[in-house]
Design an enzyme around this catalytic site. Sequence first.
Site, PDB file in Angstrom:
ATOM      1  N   ARG A 119     -17.457  -0.026  -4.865  1.00 14.73           N
ATOM      2  CA  ARG A 119     -16.376  -0.920  -4.420  1.00 14.73           C
ATOM      3  C   ARG A 119     -16.240  -0.939  -2.902  1.00 14.73           C
ATOM      4  O   ARG A 119     -15.689  -1.877  -2.340  1.00 14.73           O
ATOM      5  CB  ARG A 119     -15.068  -0.470  -5.079  1.00 14.73           C
ATOM      6  N   ARG A 183     -29.045   2.533  -5.111  1.00 20.48           N
ATOM      7  CA  ARG A 183     -28.727   2.399  -6.523  1.00 20.48           C
ATOM      8  C   ARG A 183     -27.646   3.424  -6.852  1.00 20.48           C
ATOM      9  O   ARG A 183     -27.802   4.603  -6.573  1.00 20.48           O
ATOM     10  CB  ARG A 183     -29.958   2.661  -7.374  1.00 20.48           C
ATOM     11  N   SER A 274      -3.432   3.121  28.023  1.00 25.96           N
ATOM     12  CA  SER A 274      -3.314   4.530  28.336  1.00 25.96           C
ATOM     13  C   SER A 274      -1.848   4.891  28.359  1.00 25.96           C
ATOM     14  O   SER A 274      -1.001   4.061  28.697  1.00 25.96           O
ATOM     15  CB  SER A 274      -3.947   4.790  29.700  1.00 25.96           C
ATOM     16  N   LYS A 280      -5.554   1.048  32.968  1.00 25.89           N
ATOM     17  CA  LYS A 280      -6.680   1.435  32.138  1.00 25.89           C
ATOM     18  C   LYS A 280      -6.943   0.440  30.999  1.00 25.89           C
ATOM     19  O   LYS A 280      -6.037  -0.006  30.321  1.00 25.89           O
ATOM     20  CB  LYS A 280      -6.420   2.820  31.517  1.00 25.89           C
ATOM     21  N   ARG A 313     -24.952  22.836 -14.406  1.00 23.69           N
ATOM     22  CA  ARG A 313     -23.910  22.307 -13.519  1.00 23.69           C
ATOM     23  C   ARG A 313     -23.527  23.459 -12.601  1.00 23.69           C
ATOM     24  O   ARG A 313     -23.263  24.563 -13.056  1.00 23.69           O
ATOM     25  CB  ARG A 313     -22.688  21.793 -14.296  1.00 23.69           C
TER      26      ARG A 313
END
Lengths: 438, 438, 438, 438
Positions: A119, A183, A274, A280, A313
Amino acid sequence: LSSAESPDEGLLSPGAAGSAAEAATGDRAVLQAMLDAEAALTGIMPAPSGIVAAVRTAAQAGRFDVRDLALRARRGGNPVIVLVEELRAAVGEEAAPYVHRGATSQDILDTALMLVAARTLPLILTDLDRTAGALAEVAAAHRDTVQAGRTLTQHAVPTTFGLKVAGWRDLLLDARDRLAALRLPAQLGGAAGTLAAFGGAGEAGADPGLIGAYARELGLSEPLLPWHTLRTPVADLGTALAFVCGALGKLAADVLVLSRTEIGELAEGSGGGSSAMPHKANPVRSALIVAAARRAPNLVAVLLGSLVAEDERPAGSWHAEWQPLRELLRLAGGSASLAAELSASLRVFPDRMRENLSVTGGLIVSERVATALGRPRTKELMARADAQGITFAEAVSAAGHPDLVDPARYTGSAGALVDRALRRAARPGASPRTEPTP
Amino acid sequence: LSSAESPDEGLLSPGAAGSAAEAATGDRAVLQAMLDAEAALTGIMPAPSGIVAAVRTAAQAGRFDVRDLALRARRGGNPVIVLVEELRAAVGEEAAPYVHRGATSQDILDTALMLVAARTLPLILTDLDRTAGALAEVAAAHRDTVQAGRTLTQHAVPTTFGLKVAGWRDLLLDARDRLAALRLPAQLGGAAGTLAAFGGAGEAGADPGLIGAYARELGLSEPLLPWHTLRTPVADLGTALAFVCGALGKLAADVLVLSRTEIGELAEGSGGGSSAMPHKANPVRSALIVAAARRAPNLVAVLLGSLVAEDERPAGSWHAEWQPLRELLRLAGGSASLAAELSASLRVFPDRMRENLSVTGGLIVSERVATALGRPRTKELMARADAQGITFAEAVSAAGHPDLVDPARYTGSAGALVDRALRRAARPGASPRTEPTP
Amino acid sequence: LSSAESPDEGLLSPGAAGSAAEAATGDRAVLQAMLDAEAALTGIMPAPSGIVAAVRTAAQAGRFDVRDLALRARRGGNPVIVLVEELRAAVGEEAAPYVHRGATSQDILDTALMLVAARTLPLILTDLDRTAGALAEVAAAHRDTVQAGRTLTQHAVPTTFGLKVAGWRDLLLDARDRLAALRLPAQLGGAAGTLAAFGGAGEAGADPGLIGAYARELGLSEPLLPWHTLRTPVADLGTALAFVCGALGKLAADVLVLSRTEIGELAEGSGGGSSAMPHKANPVRSALIVAAARRAPNLVAVLLGSLVAEDERPAGSWHAEWQPLRELLRLAGGSASLAAELSASLRVFPDRMRENLSVTGGLIVSERVATALGRPRTKELMARADAQGITFAEAVSAAGHPDLVDPARYTGSAGALVDRALRRAARPGASPRTEPTP
Amino acid sequence: LSSAESPDEGLLSPGAAGSAAEAATGDRAVLQAMLDAEAALTGIMPAPSGIVAAVRTAAQAGRFDVRDLALRARRGGNPVIVLVEELRAAVGEEAAPYVHRGATSQDILDTALMLVAARTLPLILTDLDRTAGALAEVAAAHRDTVQAGRTLTQHAVPTTFGLKVAGWRDLLLDARDRLAALRLPAQLGGAAGTLAAFGGAGEAGADPGLIGAYARELGLSEPLLPWHTLRTPVADLGTALAFVCGALGKLAADVLVLSRTEIGELAEGSGGGSSAMPHKANPVRSALIVAAARRAPNLVAVLLGSLVAEDERPAGSWHAEWQPLRELLRLAGGSASLAAELSASLRVFPDRMRENLSVTGGLIVSERVATALGRPRTKELMARADAQGITFAEAVSAAGHPDLVDPARYTGSAGALVDRALRRAARPGASPRTEPTP
């Protein structure tokens, strides 16, 4: 809010705050993706009519207390265990057994993070495409705008601003292509990746085709195997995102150099103010892009380190991935958004480029003079200029070679290289592929 | 040897010492590649007959003093400047002007490092292919060898050793494909990447087609643009190599776990000895592969950081790339070599796998029992077993379900997944592509 | 030399090549340190007269073939095992049993690397002290040399060059102090850190005091416990070295900016040449120092990762330390050497500093004007200057405030800060401590 | 909440969620620290009575919208600029000019992050002290509990569990000492670090003593110089925190190994459940601690990289620090909290330790046998055992040396080393120092 409540709202992430990628990667978005992963799983498994709809209805992030889930996640080490309890309670007694059937926590969280990536990537690609488009225009417009080529901080030989920008775009398209080629697979394997419990209590597990069905339900790719400990998708995704940050960092680093007060060849469209100095106009976007490019490589280092995932795992390497992966999505998204703004509003000062070319009094074409007259003769002319208090250009001209000293006539093939680079198509529209198993 | 001489000969790199990749990446190999890059450049530029041959003859690493070049390289910050001086002296006065014409140091060193990579990658690929072949055999042979699936260090549900090995191979093929897909481009741009001086002293630079001619002369890819500050090739190469290290690290991490004294399901073919204990047979290859996998991510982080390369040629980020890039070639090459040995001689102990499956007294099938009898009933049987001092398997059998407790009958789709994984072709023969410009 | 021989002689390490630190960290130096560790061990254990001398005599690196040791190290995963075999053979049958008695490989290699560090750090400290001394002189000389203060690449307010240099020195002294405070311990524990075999075959191990005796014999610190898996010394050493690289990187980064062609306020004493352009004088030392500072953090990351060392001696995390630790010694040593050269020969151009101060036409003092006249009035004067095509300084002066616009009169407390910084003593003479156990 | 609102509430950070360190480092805590920094600044500058009180009253985080500040921070690249606008508006027109007088954004944000650290470190230290206390008890209780010493995953020689735990504590105390020794300085320098504007519009800046006054007002240390680009405090803080994570990671890695199903010598007090398997009791705390230890080194690498900060305030390297620094505080805090729980409730199974010692049939004492009988004789006995199908222990006993084979009588000096380690005081009460300038 309890005193233990401590949300981050982007205060220390100005580069990403408010970007589309930030919204797409927040805790609520992650929660919704986990719920989508659960609902899709119920959806592809056999279930009485009504059950799937009940789960879908319940699987809305807005119905859950994110902070409460976060706090209770510690017990099991990941947020899925408590979420499953909550979701089962929410769907009611009849539907509860159809929630999370056969799955393990990692199936859901891996799938959810791939959904979050799926997404977020189009949002990043959109900003990269916008940036590439703007850069193509700038490169074409300044194809022949002569500028000092700088190497190791020193004027080297002339180049064109168009070639520099064409290079930025080329690198950005490399980054874009890597993102677009990703992918993003669904994860489905069950407790140890054998699909055993998806087949019910029988001896045979589910058909491996179940993985493809799950992937299609979610719009993700189908992996060849469950990838609980085969972390190619995470390594590839992280690497591509770090590459995006680095590629944009090149552009930003050049803007920082060229907008230095003494150089003044570029300026950000609207500089940052700034808190101290009224005059600036800081190249803030570039600074934030560079900051992201400094962080991204060490985030991806964690992900590459997590390739070493022991057992079926792992205990720690998986848990170490979550935050760096999300942060890479945010940094890349934030940088792409900043780069789109920057490229669309970049202010170019060709006059300053021209002025700066003369700062060395012609030394910027010393290579050409050396090619034409030989290196010893060139060194001699350099010495003569020093001795006489004239510029090198003047010395070369005085020696009868005024044609050699115009920087604008020593840009080599810069124009042809710009043309060549701009023929590379941006390929808008491509996005992460959903592909069948090879 | 002077007191300043300090060569490294691999004493602290046992994982790479003696490997083909180490030899292909030593200082002498780098020097030869630089000389090849110089000779090829002379070769594609117009030159009187005899000159090209003279340069080729002189361009032999054996004719140069590597250490002397290294010491003198400091002055210019890279080894090319002194090498050009030496090479010009070696070819004689007539040929000297044809050496390094139009080029900048980075053209030569970047090209040389890509040549070194092009010569090293096939060596790595050969070892990866050998490893993949061996693993395919092991996976097929142990397609149905039941083993405890372990998650977060604990027995979870049964799996097969074949599925674990098929996973190793799948990850390794991912790594292999990434290496084989690399494009290694030549570098040619001149002082600021405009090709100006390759065209002589005239106004126009060389035709960009010169880059392609140079690449073909060297068997490298043709880049779209000079890539002095567009570091995609370095980032991609480094990333692919780190991926190789990580992918092999997964295999090694599993071997380390499974060869633990208490587990004993695997052993390296010939273990490493100990300076203290006569009985020790250490999984040394696995330890060295894991060590490489710990270092590679931080080496690639440096390369990804160097994407942020300011100006036309940067002051520092380029110099920071050389050693990490070479080290990655060595680590990947060393690990591939170790993995080839390891996979060819791995000792598998199916009896220990079977014994270990019973360590939990049947709890390893608790998921199946829960699926069949429900979670509350399962918890009840677990409690009963505790109370009666019998195993969970005994309690479930006593309750009338002896069919549920055989671990060998709860491996789900492991076999089908092995078959599916082994259908993935290893694609031997593919190697880094030399491709025309898109 | 066999075809498998592939020494590195510094070709890709111009920043360290030829430095004292490089010589002190080469494979031969590591080998000598391992031999010293073995000889010291024999020395502190009970042995017949003559044995200790025989071992000392044999323990000379020049008597061994480094490359052969490196190649054979692979079998055991570290170079100690083969070295012990060779050393035992060299000392003869009688003395052989007194070599490596009770020790494990890690005792020797850890001790050797600490010895290498102990021999290298004083070399680095000497160069840091030289650099600090030179910087103190430059800071004092330019205490009041006004220069543009730059923030986010833009002129901000004036500062002095002296303050900048005082800051470089302060950071360098921080680095120096961290190096000097390091404690480099000997390692002695035996196979699993229990000192068991140092006590012979009896039930009791050696007295823990043996560790102190060993440390004293080698001039190293005494650790509280064997630190096979308590890696504080490695983490601290690596961190301090990376800090050195980073601290010098700040100095180098500033030199790179200030020696940019358009800025021209500084130049390296003798710039590096170019293979293409006769006029180039590159800030090569600064580039190499910056390159080291880019690599060091990722080397120390590996060391910090190796704190997670499982068991009594780990399988991989220890092996991953050796090269990064040595490389950090080299990078820090190379950078310190370059910094000493750089600081001693730095060319400062106060005129260019003064000229650059006026580049913004007085905006560099906008903060002062705003403090005096208020921010709205200041913005108004800025607008007026724009409208009238005059500088801000002219507009402020025309408005009656010429006293506000001289940059040299707005350097704040820069001078006082320089004085304060220079009072910080450099503490020459301090070196890594050999301390009793707390 | 707008659709752009995307807070993180810890969903992907179970290791830190709910910890005291998490609460002390949230965006609201950072905001309060920035406000405290502003209020303290007003407090030390001359101001009419009432002004300081007005600023203090307004400077409450609860009065500000964090998300709104975050979104608006992008414009200036940091959150201070918008915060100053808001705070000035909040205090009213009269007090507004006294807010942020003379300061630059970095003064406030650097000071705020040091304040956040100062408030978080005591929380971490408390948990480290609790952990050290619990470990001291465990080490003392198991001073003589014999356990297999394991090296490179294999049984080596016996050790004691007490020695292992004493090592954990020793490493933890190293970490603690590094945290406690940190100096956390205030930041005050103004636009370019000259203190110019703190002195008003006059020529002289403020007395450097102002920095000390500011530090004392906030309970922070006084730095020698403004450290906008002298980043020692950030590097030191980050390093110490990464060291904490790594030190705790060692403990957790050992727990993970020793709680493996086949080893079973330890278990976490209450294991984490599983979403799939009713029987699972995962070592979740250890996994989360290890995950933090995998991330921390790469976070500190970013901070060490930011030592290379160009100019008076850098464009990117500073911005890159904020998130890694905060994340390190959280990871260290989360890990310390988990370790405190883990150490207080660790379950130890001496019987399993004893059983596992016999797994090798006596080979675990092969070193002792070799010391007593010589290596050749030992190898012979090993071969005899193999040939006769008896254990090594049986073969050695049969050969007349039953006294050599009891693992419990070969733990060397483990007990003495435990005693020695436990004499190291934990020094409770020490905390980050507030020290005068040297």
